[in-house]
Every structure is written in C-alpha cells, then in structure tokens.
Design a protein around this motif. Structure first.
Motif, short mmCIF file in Angstrom:
data_model
loop_
_atom_site.label_atom_id
_atom_site.label_comp_id
_atom_site.label_asym_id
_atom_site.label_seq_id
_atom_site.Cartn_x
_atom_site.Cartn_y
_atom_site.Cartn_z
N LEU A 13 0.83 -1.21 0.00
CA LEU A 13 0.00 0.00 0.00
C LEU A 13 0.86 1.26 0.00
O LEU A 13 0.47 2.29 -0.56
N ALA A 14 2.04 1.17 0.61
CA ALA A 14 2.96 2.31 0.61
C ALA A 14 3.53 2.54 -0.78
O ALA A 14 3.72 3.69 -1.21
N ILE A 15 3.81 1.47 -1.52
CA ILE A 15 4.26 1.62 -2.90
C ILE A 15 3.20 2.35 -3.71
O ILE A 15 3.51 3.27 -4.48
N MET A 16 1.95 1.94 -3.53
CA MET A 16 0.85 2.60 -4.24
C MET A 16 0.78 4.09 -3.90
O MET A 16 0.63 4.94 -4.78
N ALA A 17 0.90 4.40 -2.61
CA ALA A 17 0.79 5.79 -2.19
C ALA A 17 1.93 6.63 -2.75
O ALA A 17 1.73 7.78 -3.16
N GLY A 18 3.16 6.08 -2.78
CA GLY A 18 4.28 6.81 -3.36
C GLY A 18 4.04 7.12 -4.83
O GLY A 18 4.36 8.23 -5.30
N GLY A 78 -4.09 3.63 0.75
CA GLY A 78 -2.65 3.77 0.55
C GLY A 78 -2.01 4.15 1.87
O GLY A 78 -2.66 4.76 2.72
N GLU A 79 -0.77 3.76 2.03
CA GLU A 79 -0.03 4.11 3.25
C GLU A 79 0.98 5.19 2.90
O GLU A 79 2.00 4.92 2.25
N GLY A 89 8.44 1.97 1.28
CA GLY A 89 7.48 1.67 0.22
C GLY A 89 7.16 2.89 -0.61
O GLY A 89 7.04 2.81 -1.85
N ASN A 90 6.99 4.04 0.04
CA ASN A 90 6.75 5.28 -0.70
C ASN A 90 7.89 5.58 -1.65
O ASN A 90 7.66 6.00 -2.80
N PHE A 91 9.12 5.35 -1.21
CA PHE A 91 10.28 5.62 -2.06
C PHE A 91 10.29 4.69 -3.27
O PHE A 91 10.55 5.13 -4.41
#
Length: 287
Positions: free
Chosen positions: A36-41, A86-87, A119-121
């Motif tokens: 979910l962090a990948i998605m948010a990034g 998203g995270e 994940g955002n990165f």
C-alpha cells in the motif's frame, strides 16, 4: 418536526477515530503495509506530474494564480490515497495518537514508519522510471522541451533551501496534509473526504512548503532527466546543463530529503496528532 442530527463526526469522535486508525496501521500485515505504501508513493508522484504539466508555460497567468492551479492539481495525490487506500508516510505519522494512548508500542510505530517510508520511495522511483521510459520530459510547446525544463527547475529550486528552512517548510507542509487527513475522520461519504483534502493540500503546495514523499518523485525526476538529455535538448530549450548544477543525489539527500522528513514528522506527528490527542484523548485517560 423531526430534528435532523449533525451527520459528520465531531472533533472528540474524530480523535478517537484517529487513534483507532493508528492501531490498525501499526498492526497491519507488513506485506500489505509495504504494498500500500508503494501505491501511495506512486499516487503522490502522479499528482506531481499533474502539477508540473499544469504549471508549465503559464508565464502570463500570474505567479499566485499559477501556484493555486498547481496546488489544486496536486490535491489529486491525497485524494487517491484517501479514497483508494494507501499508506503515505506524511499521514502515517499520525500513529503517534495511538502510541500516546499506549495502544501500540514504540517498536510497532517505528516498524510501520520505516516500512511506509521505504514503500513510498519504491513507488515514487518506479514512477520516475516509467516516466523516463516514456520520455515525458520531451513534451512542451513546439520544440522547447518546456516540460523537461520545468521538471528540472522545480527540483533545482527545492535544493537551495537552508537546512532549518527546509525543516520549517516540511513542518508546515505536513501540518496542512495532516489537517486535511484529520478532517476526513469526520466524513461520512466519499464526497466529504474529497472536499476535506483539496484546500489544505492546495494551500501547502501553493505556498511552496515541502513534502518528503512528493520530493522522492520530483527531485529524482529532475536529476535523471538532466543526466539523460543530450546537447540537442539543451539547444532547442535554450538552456544549459550548468543551469542545474545543484541536481545531484547528495544534495537531494542532505539539502532536502533529510530535513524535510524531519519537518514532516514535527508538523504531522507533533503539531497535529499529539495536540489533538492531548486535547481530546488525554483527559479521558487521566480520568
């Protein structure tokens, strides 16, 4: 006549919802958190693409109006995160509410923050890669490559803040982001949530505040664009690579990402999360 009750949650209820959301975030399966962090990034990067496009070639519009237009476009990012799930690190710092209430441990909080940040990165950099393959930087009116110059100009500007200036700009950015997210805790409908996030996000972007996750996309996009373009690009654009000497990975890390991240934590975690916890949740715990 039947009295219609107030539909939105009230501030004390919003604080309790933020506490519950923090517990849910910190106890979620690590794999799901990371994905979910990948998605948010990627969502935030998409918003910055939108911002860059709509602010390109608007010299006659006026500085403030152009900033406002870009801010409204950028609000798409938080809309996607809030509605689709998203995270996002900058809103994840609100888990300090759950920690202040002793609903989670320091270890759970730290693990959640690291997973979401990483994940955002990954999501932001994956989008940079896609946009580089697409050669999006070559677009613009005629052969001016105005979009590529705009990508680099925005990134370059972000690398000229002093350390404490960047911390302060990061603090204010996440005050606004987390106030927007906090308002969604009162919402009952999708429309409520969308309206809640638009102006806080538009305000911080228009004001030039700094968002660490947005910068994970925009600054690498500028750095890699500079490295990829050839002499014909610079000639057609009427610019030179030396105009963007600040676009280096070390400058990105030291002059922007580290101080802005610190500011984002202060703004969202302390000035929004902790303050509302102290006002609405601490008294009940003490009682």
């Amino acid at each position: 006549m039947t009295q219609v009750p107030f539909d939105a949650l009230l501030p004390a209820e919003m604080a309790k919802k933020a506490e519950d959301a923090g517990v849910a975030k910190a106890t979620k399966h690590p794999r799901n958190t990371f994905m979910l962090a990948i998605m948010a990034g990627a969502f935030i990067g998409i918003a910055f693409i939108f911002y860059t496009v709509v602010t390109t070639g608007n010299a006659n519009m006026g500085w403030g109006a152009n900033k406002m237009l870009g801010g409204l476009a950028f609000s798409l990012g938080l809309m996607l995160v809030v509605i689709n799930g998203g995270e996002l690190f900058t809103s994840t710092v609100l888990t300090v509410v759950a920690k202040a209430s002793n609903k989670i441990t320091w270890g759970q909080l730290a693990k959640n923050w690291v997973l979401v940040y990483a994940g955002n990165f990954v999501g932001a950099m994956a989008l940079v890669g896609i946009m580089q393959v697409a050669r999006h930087f070559e677009q613009g009116p005629g052969t001016s490559h105005a979009l590529g110059i705009q990508y680099m100009s925005i990134a370059d500007h972000k690398l000229h803040h002093g350390f404490f200036q960047a911390v302060a700009l990061g603090t204010m950015a996440n005050v606004m982001v987390c106030l927007g997210v906090w308002m969604t805790f009162s919402a009952r409908t999708v429309t409520d949530k969308l309206l809640a996030v638009v102006l806080p996000v538009a305000m911080f972007v228009a004001a030039g505040f700094e968002h660490s996750i947005a910068n994970m996309f925009q600054i690498p996009m500028g750095i890699i664009t500079k490295a990829r373009v050839d002499d014909s690009f610079w000639a057609e654009a009427g610019r030179a690579a030396s105009d963007f000497d600040a676009l280096t990975w070390s400058n990105f890390l030291i002059n922007n990402l580290i101080p802005v991240t610190i500011g984002n934590i202060i703004g969202g975690g302390l000035l929004v999360g902790w303050f509302y916890w102290y006002i609405y949740l601490r008294p009940s715990k003490s009682a």
